[in-house]
Design a protein around this motif. Structure first.
Motif, mmCIF file in Angstrom:
data_model
loop_
_atom_site.group_PDB
_atom_site.id
_atom_site.type_symbol
_atom_site.label_atom_id
_atom_site.label_comp_id
_atom_site.label_asym_id
_atom_site.label_seq_id
_atom_site.Cartn_x
_atom_site.Cartn_y
_atom_site.Cartn_z
ATOM 1 N N ARG A 1 30.255 -4.881 20.276
ATOM 2 C CA ARG A 1 29.689 -6.153 19.811
ATOM 3 C C ARG A 1 29.389 -6.969 21.061
ATOM 4 N N VAL A 2 28.127 -7.309 21.250
ATOM 5 C CA VAL A 2 27.687 -8.012 22.453
ATOM 6 C C VAL A 2 28.185 -9.450 22.405
ATOM 7 N N THR A 3 28.886 -9.853 23.481
ATOM 8 C CA THR A 3 29.417 -11.215 23.561
ATOM 9 C C THR A 3 28.605 -12.110 24.487
ATOM 10 N N ASP A 4 27.886 -11.497 25.439
ATOM 11 C CA ASP A 4 27.025 -12.279 26.335
ATOM 12 C C ASP A 4 26.070 -11.341 27.063
ATOM 13 N N VAL A 5 24.971 -11.928 27.546
ATOM 14 C CA VAL A 5 23.946 -11.178 28.285
ATOM 15 C C VAL A 5 23.445 -12.046 29.419
ATOM 16 N N LYS A 6 23.219 -11.431 30.575
ATOM 17 C CA LYS A 6 22.579 -12.105 31.704
ATOM 18 C C LYS A 6 21.472 -11.189 32.208
ATOM 19 N N LEU A 7 20.290 -11.769 32.459
ATOM 20 C CA LEU A 7 19.120 -10.986 32.883
ATOM 21 C C LEU A 7 18.636 -11.394 34.268
ATOM 22 N N GLU A 8 18.083 -10.426 34.997
ATOM 23 C CA GLU A 8 17.446 -10.634 36.303
ATOM 24 C C GLU A 8 16.059 -10.007 36.255
ATOM 25 N N GLU A 9 15.184 -10.443 37.125
ATOM 26 C CA GLU A 9 13.853 -9.854 37.242
ATOM 27 C C GLU A 9 13.914 -8.621 38.132
ATOM 28 N N GLY A 10 13.016 -7.670 37.904
ATOM 29 C CA GLY A 10 12.934 -6.493 38.761
ATOM 30 C C GLY A 10 12.550 -5.269 37.965
ATOM 31 N N GLU A 11 12.456 -4.163 38.665
ATOM 32 C CA GLU A 11 12.106 -2.870 38.074
ATOM 33 C C GLU A 11 13.371 -2.048 37.868
ATOM 34 N N PRO A 12 13.441 -1.264 36.797
ATOM 35 C CA PRO A 12 14.639 -0.476 36.526
ATOM 36 C C PRO A 12 14.710 0.802 37.357
ATOM 37 N N LEU A 13 15.932 1.253 37.577
ATOM 38 C CA LEU A 13 16.177 2.571 38.159
ATOM 39 C C LEU A 13 16.069 3.580 37.024
ATOM 40 N N ILE A 14 15.319 4.643 37.240
ATOM 41 C CA ILE A 14 15.055 5.656 36.221
ATOM 42 C C ILE A 14 15.648 6.993 36.677
ATOM 43 N N PHE A 15 16.088 7.794 35.707
ATOM 44 C CA PHE A 15 16.596 9.135 36.008
ATOM 45 C C PHE A 15 15.910 10.126 35.092
ATOM 46 N N SER A 16 15.338 11.189 35.671
ATOM 47 C CA SER A 16 14.649 12.211 34.888
ATOM 48 C C SER A 16 14.668 13.525 35.652
ATOM 49 N N CYS A 17 14.928 14.603 34.938
ATOM 50 C CA CYS A 17 14.933 15.955 35.522
ATOM 51 C C CYS A 17 15.841 16.051 36.748
ATOM 52 N N GLY A 18 16.995 15.374 36.687
ATOM 53 C CA GLY A 18 17.976 15.463 37.754
ATOM 54 C C GLY A 18 17.661 14.653 38.993
ATOM 55 N N LYS A 19 16.668 13.740 38.914
ATOM 56 C CA LYS A 19 16.278 12.954 40.088
ATOM 57 C C LYS A 19 16.133 11.480 39.728
ATOM 58 N N TYR A 20 16.424 10.625 40.700
ATOM 59 C CA TYR A 20 16.144 9.203 40.546
ATOM 60 C C TYR A 20 14.645 8.988 40.671
ATOM 61 N N ARG A 21 14.133 8.078 39.882
ATOM 62 C CA ARG A 21 12.693 7.804 39.866
ATOM 63 C C ARG A 21 12.465 6.299 39.780
ATOM 64 N N ARG A 22 11.199 5.917 39.976
ATOM 65 C CA ARG A 22 10.777 4.524 39.804
ATOM 66 C C ARG A 22 9.622 4.488 38.824
ATOM 67 N N LEU A 23 9.486 3.370 38.145
ATOM 68 C CA LEU A 23 8.343 3.190 37.258
ATOM 69 C C LEU A 23 7.081 2.998 38.077
ATOM 70 N N GLU A 24 5.996 3.446 37.534
ATOM 71 C CA GLU A 24 4.692 3.218 38.149
ATOM 72 C C GLU A 24 3.772 2.674 37.072
ATOM 73 N N GLU A 25 3.121 1.572 37.372
ATOM 74 C CA GLU A 25 2.197 1.000 36.391
ATOM 75 C C GLU A 25 1.000 1.900 36.216
ATOM 76 N N GLN A 26 0.600 2.072 34.974
ATOM 77 C CA GLN A 26 -0.556 2.881 34.649
ATOM 78 C C GLN A 26 -1.714 1.941 34.286
ATOM 79 N N GLN A 27 -2.893 2.290 34.721
ATOM 80 C CA GLN A 27 -4.077 1.527 34.331
ATOM 81 C C GLN A 27 -4.510 2.022 32.954
ATOM 82 N N VAL A 28 -4.673 1.129 32.055
ATOM 83 C CA VAL A 28 -5.088 1.491 30.702
ATOM 84 C C VAL A 28 -6.615 1.452 30.651
ATOM 85 N N GLU A 29 -7.182 2.581 30.280
ATOM 86 C CA GLU A 29 -8.647 2.641 30.166
ATOM 87 C C GLU A 29 -9.032 2.296 28.734
ATOM 88 N N THR A 30 -9.964 1.416 28.617
ATOM 89 C CA THR A 30 -10.473 1.052 27.290
ATOM 90 C C THR A 30 -11.962 1.315 27.260
#
Length: 160
Positions: free
Chosen positions: A129-158
């Motif tokens: 049961r969540v009693t409190d939350v504190k947020l900061e700005e920034g990009e998250p640390l990602i983990f995939s296929c046994g490696k640390y990764r970073r997010l990369e913004e994708q350009q959306v084509e319309t």
């Protein structure tokens, strides 16, 4: 199917990296985890999954509180410390949120009280049961296929 094949399949799912923290008898303990999800807005609930042979399991059962700390892309070192991948020769300094230890500068610090637990397979699911939350700005640390990764913004084509 073999355990390794199943583990590799689960590794294809990219996750954020979290440190779970709790305190027992004045000593703070942390562990890196990615098995975390939100469950409910009303009431505000999250769930974490802890392996049955992890020392953190008994510590959370004893304290009945924990925090989930969503790490930023700059906090790979913290992830590795609490995963036991690197030695840290100093005492790690935690902050506090609603009396629960939290990792400084995490993108999200979420303090919780245990509201239930459920054993499934070789893990225990702790409902918090969540009693409190504190947020900061920034990009998250990602983990995939046994490696640390970073997010990369994708350009959306319309097309019109």
């Amino acid at each position: 199917m073999e355990d390794r094949q199943f583990r590799n399949a689960m590794g294809k799912f990219a996750t954020g990296v979290n440190v779970i923290a709790t305190e027992v008898e004045g000593k703070v303990h942390g562990m890196t985890a990615n098995a975390f999800m939100s469950v409910s807005l009303d009431p505000k609930l999250v769930v974490i999954s802890i392996k049955e042979d992890a020392s953190m399991l008994e510590r959370i059962k004893q304290s009945q509180t924990f925090s989930v700390n969503v790490l930023s892309a700059e906090q790979q070192k913290e992830s590795m410390i609490f995963a036991g991948q690197i030695e840290y020769d100093q005492e790690f300094k935690f902050d506090r949120l609603d009396g629960v230890p939290v990792v400084p500068n995490a993108l999200a610090q979420i303090s919780c009280e245990v509201s239930g637990e459920h054993v499934e397979g070789d893990h225990t699911l702790f409902m918090g049961r969540v009693t409190d939350v504190k947020l900061e700005e920034g990009e998250p640390l990602i983990f995939s296929c046994g490696k640390y990764r970073r997010l990369e913004e994708q350009q959306v084509e319309t097309s019109v």
